[in-house]
Design a protein around this motif. Structure first.
Motif, short mmCIF file in Angstrom:
data_model
loop_
_atom_site.label_atom_id
_atom_site.label_comp_id
_atom_site.label_asym_id
_atom_site.label_seq_id
_atom_site.Cartn_x
_atom_site.Cartn_y
_atom_site.Cartn_z
N GLU A 1 2.46 3.57 9.03
CA GLU A 1 1.69 4.03 7.88
C GLU A 1 1.34 5.51 8.01
OE1 GLU A 1 -1.64 1.44 7.59
OE2 GLU A 1 -0.51 -0.12 6.56
N ALA B 1 2.36 8.42 5.41
CA ALA B 1 1.33 9.30 4.83
C ALA B 1 1.66 10.77 5.11
CB ALA B 1 -0.04 8.94 5.40
N GLN C 1 1.74 1.96 -3.58
CA GLN C 1 0.60 2.48 -4.32
C GLN C 1 0.36 3.95 -3.99
OE1 GLN C 1 -2.45 -0.23 -3.12
NE2 GLN C 1 -2.01 -1.68 -4.75
N CYS C 2 0.48 4.30 -2.73
CA CYS C 2 0.32 5.69 -2.32
C CYS C 2 1.38 6.58 -2.97
CB CYS C 2 0.38 5.79 -0.80
SG CYS C 2 0.18 7.46 -0.17
N LYS C 3 2.61 6.11 -2.96
CA LYS C 3 3.70 6.89 -3.59
C LYS C 3 3.47 7.03 -5.08
CE LYS C 3 6.53 7.77 -0.26
NZ LYS C 3 6.81 9.12 0.12
N TYR D 1 0.66 6.87 -6.72
CA TYR D 1 -0.48 7.77 -6.95
C TYR D 1 -0.04 9.22 -6.80
CZ TYR D 1 -4.83 10.24 -6.27
OH TYR D 1 -5.85 11.14 -6.38
N HIS D 2 0.72 9.51 -5.76
CA HIS D 2 1.17 10.88 -5.53
C HIS D 2 2.07 11.35 -6.67
CE1 HIS D 2 2.18 14.48 -3.34
NE2 HIS D 2 3.45 14.22 -3.51
N GLN E 1 0.81 -1.20 0.00
CA GLN E 1 0.00 0.00 0.00
C GLN E 1 0.86 1.26 0.00
OE1 GLN E 1 -2.55 -0.31 3.35
NE2 GLN E 1 -3.97 -1.71 2.35
#
Length: 163
Positions: free
Chosen positions: A154, A158, A4-6, A8-9, A1
Motif C-alpha cells: 500500500e 501511495a 478508491q485512491c486512484k 480520487y486522484h 482501497q
C-alpha cells in the motif's frame, strides 16, 4: 482501497485541469474584448487621419497637432492590439504547457499487487484459521509478516500516486 485512491486522484486532477481551463478562458476572453475595443478605436483614429475636414483658413499648428496626436494614437492602438494578440498566444501556450506537463493525469498503474498472496495466509493455517473467531487464538507472529507485506504494498502504491 487502491482503486478508491486512484479514482480520487484522477478526479482531483480533472477538477484542477478544469479550473486552469476556466481561468485561461476568462483571461483570454477579457483580452479578446480589449483587442476588439482597441481595434475599433484604431479604426476611428485611421478614419480621422484619412478625413481631415480642416478648412483652408485653419491655423497650421492646429493641423500639425491634430496629425501628430492622431498618428500617435494610431501607433499606440496598433501596438496595443499587437501586444494583446501576443499575450493571448502566450496564455494559450503556457496553459497548454501547464496542462500537459504539470497537472496531467498519471499513467495507469500496473496494479501488480498480489491479492492471492494476501489471502494465502489463511490457507497456510488451514480451516481453523479461516473459520476462527476474530481476536481469539490469533497467530500474531504470522499475521505481522503478512500485514507488513500488505502495508509495504500500500505504501508503494501511495508513493506512485504522489508522483
Amino acid at each position: 482501497q487502491i482503486y478508491q485512491c486512484k479514482n480520487y486522484h484522477l478526479a482531483w486532477v480533472t477538477v484542477a485541469r478544469d479550473d486552469v481551463r476556466g481561468m485561461m478562458q476568462a483571461s483570454t476572453t477579457r483580452m479578446t474584448n480589449y483587442v476588439l475595443v482597441g481595434t475599433l478605436i484604431l479604426q476611428t483614429a485611421i478614419g480621422m487621419l484619412l478625413q481631415d475636414n480642416f478648412g483652408k483658413d485653419a491655423p497650421d499648428f492646429i493641423v500639425v497637432a491634430f496629425w501628430i496626436a492622431t498618428a500617435l494614437s494610431v501607433m499606440f492602438f496598433t501596438s496595443s492590439v499587437v501586444y494583446s494578440v501576443k499575450g493571448q498566444n502566450n496564455a494559450f501556450l503556457n496553459t497548454m504547457r501547464l496542462l500537459s506537463w504539470e497537472i496531467r493525469p498519471e499513467n495507469p498503474a500496473a496494479y501488480d499487487f498480489d491479492y492471492m498472496k494476501q489471502i494465502g495466509k489463511f490457507e497456510r493455517h488451514g480451516w481453523n484459521e479461516i473459520f476462527r473467531v476474530p481476536g481469539a487464538h490469533a497467530k500474531y507472529e504470522d499475521d505481522t509478516a503478512a500485514l507488513a507485506e500488505v502495508a509495504a504494498a500500500e505504501a508503494a502504491v501511495a508513493q506512485k500516486a504522489e508522483q
